[in-house]
Design a protein around this motif. Structure first.
Motif: not given
Length: 408
Positions: A141, A156-157, A173
């Motif tokens: 993340t 991870g966004q 993730h």
């Protein structure tokens, strides 16, 4: 007639809004020239550059070695495609393999493309060696790995990957530095773990030593590949040629871009001969990748950066930056933390200023210093690796004036 008329129009920031897709919102000023760590805009206003093209301009602007390499190669040969090889690409690949764990190099045009190649290679390696069931890719993340659909999904966004329809599957993730969560998720179905050895866009987050070593051990246990995304941390940014050298852990695949070309677009994926063998002719490619013009410039950058003088100098500049940023905080109390490694540094805003990093970026520009952000709470500094100490002092004096205006 209309073409001639548009060619004569003065270029303005307003014209950007008229002709460009609105996925960017650049600064109101337009830089027109640079030298070293200084930049001038259309009004001839001077700025100290702490942004470095987002950790790209590792030798600053218009470094003589780069200009010379570009000029010399530009008068020889620009492009051939992958139907032919070329001398600059071979020389650069040789220097990269001699200086790292790697034995094979694949050239691309950007960090996202290098990461795309790494992920495709990992999947192909797993399929060839272990079968279709081994396809899980685990990332972290707040990670960032590029803007292609595959890489942005691995990143991870969610804000960057949502809103474009069904995503590539088999990607999961866990939190960065949470080894226990990773251990629970990994299995014999895991084909690769992808991580930044220092998270950049996610807020300048360093990994715990135990975490990095644990990730390597888990990959070995489950016969999974460890991919280091060194697009931002690589090529001298942290004080060694690549950040993995300081972590005591060697990845199976490493990606590099940004500073690799010092401002000329180029990316590369580095790996071992055994793993590389799974990308047989026709399985992956790039029309521009390994372009002689790009490789000639990158070779010149390599020859400057991969020296004791430059790499030691990065650590010296890191100490100066951190001291002066802490001095600013002692006087104005706006930061919760000053962190990062080498010349990839972050100043996290305290609770009073949470979410206002862009205000500091804009205020800095008004005072003649260019900085970056890494999320809403972190001001990021990624200047030239050879920025003169006097420019560090002057740039942070300007930045302090910006801080004082906001905090005062």
């Amino acid at each position: 007639m209309s073409t001639s008329k548009s060619a004569q129009q003065p270029v303005s920031r307003a014209m950007f809004d008229d002709v460009m897709v609105p996925n960017y919102n650049p600064a109101k000023m337009i830089p027109v020239r640079g030298e070293g760590s200084r930049v001038w805009d259309q009004a001839d206003t001077e700025y100290v550059d702490f942004a470095g093209g987002i950790a790209v301009n590792c030798l600053g602007h218009c470094h003589p070695a780069m200009v010379s390499a570009l000029t010399e190669q530009g008068n020889k040969l620009w492009h051939l495609s992958n139907v032919f090889t070329n001398e600059p690409a071979i020389r650069l690949a040789k220097k990269l393999t001699d200086a790292t764990f790697a034995e094979r190099v694949y050239f691309a045009n950007s960090g996202a493309e290098a990461n795309e190649a790494a992920l495709k290679l990992a999947r192909r390696w797993a399929l060839d060696n272990h079968g279709e069931q081994k396809q899980q890719i685990i990332a972290f993340t707040k990670g960032f790995h590029g803007r292609t659909f595959f890489t942005v999904t691995v990143g991870g966004q969610p804000a960057y990957s949502e809103g474009f329809g069904p995503k590539p599957g088999g990607i999961e993730h866990v939190a960065y530095n949470d080894l226990e969560a990773l251990e629970k998720l990994m299995s014999e179905k895991t084909c690769a773990v992808m991580m930044e050895p220092l998270q950049g866009e996610g807020g300048i987050i360093s990994p715990d030593q135990e975490f990095v070593k644990g990730v390597r051990e888990l990959c070995d246990k489950h016969h999974a590949l460890l991919i280091f995304d060194e697009v931002q941390t690589g090529f001298g940014r942290t004080g060694s040629l690549y950040a993995y050298e300081q972590l005591g852990v060697t990845p199976d695949i490493l990606t590099t871009a940004k500073a690799l070309g010092g401002g000329f677009p180029i990316g590369a994926m580095l790996t071992t001969a055994t793993i590389a063998s799974h990308l047989k002719p026709g399985t992956h490619g790039s029309t521009y990748g390994g372009n002689p013009l790009a490789c000639a410039v990158a070779e010149a950058v390599f020859d400057v950066v991969n020296t004791e003088e430059v790499l030691t100098g990065v650590k010296q500049r890191e100490s100066l930056f951190k001291k002066l940023l802490n001095d600013i905080n002692d006087r104005h109390n706006v930061f919760k933390d000053i962190r990062g490694q080498g010349l990839l540094l972050g100043a996290e805003l305290n609770d009073t200023w949470a979410g206002k990093a862009r205000d500091f970026l804009n205020a800095g520009a008004d005072e003649g210093v260019m900085v970056l952000i890494a999320g809403p709470n972190v001001i990021r500094f990624a200047p030239s690796l050879i920025i003169p100490e006097q420019d560090v002092i002057e740039g942070l004096a300007r930045f302090e004036r910006a801080v004082a205006k906001l905090a005062g």
